[in-house]
Design an enzyme around this catalytic site. Structure first.
Site, PDB file in Angstrom:
ATOM      1  N   HIS A   1     -13.193   5.654   8.393  1.00  0.00           N
ATOM      2  CA  HIS A   1     -12.088   4.774   8.794  1.00  0.00           C
ATOM      3  C   HIS A   1     -11.426   4.129   7.574  1.00  0.00           C
ATOM      4  CE1 HIS A   1     -13.907   5.156  12.797  1.00  0.00           C
ATOM      5  NE2 HIS A   1     -15.048   4.887  12.193  1.00  0.00           N
TER       6      HIS A   1
ATOM      7  N   SER B   1       7.051   5.625 -14.164  1.00  0.00           N
ATOM      8  CA  SER B   1       8.080   4.906 -13.421  1.00  0.00           C
ATOM      9  C   SER B   1       9.207   4.543 -14.370  1.00  0.00           C
ATOM     10  CB  SER B   1       7.495   3.635 -12.788  1.00  0.00           C
ATOM     11  OG  SER B   1       8.508   2.777 -12.322  1.00  0.00           O
TER      12      SER B   1
END
Length: 478
Positions: free
Chosen positions: A153, A283
């Site tokens: 999960h 970036s």
């Protein structure tokens, strides 16, 4: 230099290899058409039709001599690509002009060529898959004993190892190889079936001799590298073939996306990352960033490929009776781009898996932040052995775990569960007694053995049987 004023597929300019692009090029398509016409003429000659050795030799000598300008002009006039190329081939082979395409329909060259190209393309995909598997196998072996947090999960669970996790990626790729091998082994040429699959034109040519009509197909198949033709067909081979092959490519996309998504998350955790080139910019605004751009691209292309599998699926279901032509425009795009996408995905995977980066200290740090919770049962049992009440200890360690968890989540501080246990007289344990339970290697079960067994029983035998298919290199453009 490319024409910057017209659209170009990113598969050609950015993603797919030149090798795969060639398979879906005009040269590959039309030279294969000509090879099929040569095979047809040769078989007809051997079976006694009025086709001469001189004509076959002339056809063979001009397989690569394609006048594309003449073919394009003729197609514009007659609105039929096959007849345009029959005409163009005839101009290059005046002696053989009359016997080109004898008894055949358009699908003889069109469909058989598609099958040949898909076979060749699947073999490229297979080589690249095996290279990825080989590189991941080496990685799994190297890190088979290094503990790491496992997740269910996407929440920290019991431990695994870095290498054991890699076997999960490999196992899905092995499933893909198995599917691919099945498709390759069962792929059959259409053969020479005629306009509606009845072979009526060939029965006419051979004066009703069924044996020779069957021999004709066998001879063509053998020359083109196949051991069989489809047993029955309409005008085309069943379009389920395209659907099944694209579904196999879609399966590869699923495995690739699973791998890439896992690595993207691990890169966020700073545990592992894809290779980062020396001059790579992460970036334009944030110079410190190291974005998982390759894995992001795998996911993007995988998503495209998985959706593309719907195209041949719908096409297969909407072929009326012996054939309709609504398959053609869709087929020439969806099948080609499905292979180009799979090729591009595997090129990136080869690049990424060749030099995966692991950060052992971060992995260890993240384990130790969670290990006190995982070791709580062992700590509790040590306290029971010293005379403690199991039920009371269980309740107390639950309370202390909740307290430590709140400290981590609400205050941003470290996990102090061990200190809380040491301070609690109910446990009556020393730090040394507690810390013997905080050895990550004691919580990885059979991971190292599982890796050894998996590699030894499943992976290495496959790679050993394909020694020439495990060293592909892939240069990615961007």
């Amino acid at each position: 230099m490319s024409d910057t004023s017209t659209y170009e597929s990113p598969f050609c300019t950015r993603y797919a290899s030149k090798e795969m692009q060639y398979l879906f090029s005009a040269d590959k398509k039309f030279t294969t058409w000509r090879r099929l016409w040569v095979a047809l003429a040769r078989a007809e000659m051997k079976l006694g039709l009025p086709v001469t050795r001189e004509q076959v030799d002339e056809l063979e000598a001009n397989v690569d001599n394609i006048d594309y300008k003449t073919a394009a002009e003729r197609e514009k006039l007659v609105r039929h690509d096959v007849m345009a190329h029959v005409y163009t081939y005839g101009l290059a082979c005046p002696k053989a002009e009359k016997i080109i395409h004898l008894g055949a329909t358009s699908c003889y060259v069109g469909d058989n060529t598609d099958v040949i190209i898909m076979r060749d393309a699947m073999n490229i995909i297979r080589r690249k898959l095996l290279t990825v598997i080989s590189q991941l196998a080496d990685f799994a072996d190297k890190y088979k004993s290094m503990p790491a947090l496992a997740y269910t999960h996407l929440q920290p669970a019991q431990l695994t190892t870095v290498g054991k996790r890699a076997t999960l990626w490999i196992n899905e790729l092995l499933m893909d190889v198995s599917e691919l091998d099945f498709r390759i082994a069962n792929l059959k040429l259409l053969g020479s079936k005629g306009t509606t699959g009845t072979q009526a034109s060939f029965m006419e040519l051979f004066n009703g001799d069924s044996k020779k009509v069957r021999e004709l197909e066998s001879m063509i198949a053998e020359e083109m590298g196949f051991d069989a033709v489809v047993p029955v067909s309409g005008q085309t081979y069943s379009r389920k073939v395209d659907s099944q092959i694209l579904a196999t490519l879609g399966g590869i996309a699923q495995s690739a996306m699973k791998f890439a998504n896992d690595l993207r998350i691990l890169q966020n955790f700073k545990e592992m990352e894809e290779p980062f080139e020396k001059n790579q910019i992460g970036s334009s605004a944030m110079p410190y960033k190291r974005n998982p751009m390759r894995c992001e691209r795998i996911c993007a292309l995988a998503r495209y490929l998985m959706v593309d599998t719907l195209n041949p699926s719908f096409t297969a279901g909407t072929q009326w009776f012996e054939r309709t032509l609504d398959d053609s425009a869709n087929k020439r795009i969806s099948v080609a781009e499905g292979f180009l996408a799979a090729d591009a995905i595997l090129n990136i995977m080869i690049n990424v898996t060749s030099n995966l980066v692991v950060y052992p200290k971060i992995i260890r740090q993240r384990i130790m932040n969670e290990l006190p919770f995982m070791a709580s049962e062992n700590i509790m049992m040590d306290a029971v052995k010293k005379g403690g009440d199991r039920q009371a200890l269980h309740e107390r360690i639950r309370e202390l775990s909740m307290k430590a968890g709140r400290r981590v989540k609400e205050e941003g501080l470290n996990n102090n569960l061990i200190d809380l246990i040491l301070e609690d007289e109910l446990f009556d344990l020393t730090r040394e007694e507690i810390e013997k339970n905080l050895v990550p290697e004691n919580y990885t079960g059979r991971c190292p053995e599982q890796v050894d067994e998996f590699l030894g029983e499943y992976v290495r035998p496959l790679l050993g049987a394909n020694p020439d298919s495990t060293h592909e290199t892939a240069e990615i453009s961007v």
